[in-house]
Design an enzyme around this catalytic site. Sequence first.
Site, PDB file in Angstrom:
ATOM      1  N   HIS A 131       0.847  -1.718  -0.177  1.00  0.00           N
ATOM      2  CA  HIS A 131      -0.179  -0.070   0.251  1.00  0.00           C
ATOM      3  C   HIS A 131       0.950   1.535   0.326  1.00  0.00           C
ATOM      4  CE1 HIS A 131      -3.331   2.816   1.386  1.00  0.00           C
ATOM      5  NE2 HIS A 131      -2.206   3.257   1.572  1.00  0.00           N
ATOM      6  N   GLU A 132       1.941   0.682   1.011  1.00  0.00           N
ATOM      7  CA  GLU A 132       2.825   2.193   1.107  1.00  0.00           C
ATOM      8  C   GLU A 132       3.690   2.438  -0.492  1.00  0.00           C
ATOM      9  OE1 GLU A 132       2.243   4.836   2.961  1.00  0.00           O
ATOM     10  OE2 GLU A 132       1.200   3.225   3.901  1.00  0.00           O
ATOM     11  N   HIS A 135       1.800   4.622  -2.768  1.00  0.00           N
ATOM     12  CA  HIS A 135       1.129   5.979  -2.547  1.00  0.00           C
ATOM     13  C   HIS A 135       2.191   6.854  -3.396  1.00  0.00           C
ATOM     14  CE1 HIS A 135      -2.052   6.841  -0.005  1.00  0.00           C
ATOM     15  NE2 HIS A 135      -1.581   5.977   1.105  1.00  0.00           N
ATOM     16  N   GLU A 190      -6.142   6.863  -1.079  1.00  0.00           N
ATOM     17  CA  GLU A 190      -5.578   5.775  -0.563  1.00  0.00           C
ATOM     18  C   GLU A 190      -6.217   4.524  -1.113  1.00  0.00           C
ATOM     19  OE1 GLU A 190      -3.846   5.493   2.199  1.00  0.00           O
ATOM     20  OE2 GLU A 190      -4.127   7.086   3.417  1.00  0.00           O
TER      21      GLU A 190
END
Length: 261
Positions: A131-132, A135, A190
């Site tokens: 997930h990071e 970004h 997100e």
Amino acid sequence: MKKVTAIMAAIMLMFVAMPVNAQFKVGKLVGAAAKGVKAMTLTDAQMASYVKESVDWMDKHNPVPGDDNPYTIRLKKLTEGLTDADGIPLNFKVYDVIDVNAFACPDGSVRVFSSLMDIMDDDELMGIIGHEIGHVMKRHSKNAFKQELLTGAVKDVVASTSDVAAALTESQLGALGESLAGAKFSQKQEKEADDCGYDFLVANGRNPWGMVKAFEKFLNMEEGSGAKASYIDKMFSSHPETKDRIKRMTQRATKDGFTRP
């Protein structure tokens, strides 16, 4: 141990007994007067320089375990072969601190906190890392850092230079480090990071169910404690939104034929 900041107070109550070394360090913010200066432009070279300085500062001022440390060995094993994200070279380090957090910087530096590793299994941890990285790949981290440079506490220093990045003080580097570690994104961003991170995990042979499991664990922690930890607060704005994201990623993993660990 130094007095903890207010933003970390809730998570400290939950993990005060954990045998870890320190609290995550960021410098004191420079004065508010620094925010009121003229508009400016910012080159990619300046951006890259400020990011590197900020990451180097955080690596220097936080405990990074050695190569023979169990946290380092675990993270290295989990991220083996993850060297590139859409042309951005990746590097991984552990911060052995009491805060529960993880973040990725525009240059591909991924920092995972030991207390987060303590409460996540391998699949869940890889879900968070994916997930990071999402970004970073979607340039959310870069845009957030650029916005901090243009409008935040170091704007006056940045505005005083042209082609070369200005030299920053300890407190200014700490302020930028805080912006990297604590960047908050919109619900849309997100969700984009969820999907991009999911694709990144799949492309690199990882099971994307880990992302679902991590989100479920954070939701249970939030509901059980009645207070939001820093990382939970950073990623989720409301219970319904969290549950919707869990549902979406569950549907993707199921449709794609992945087995839940």
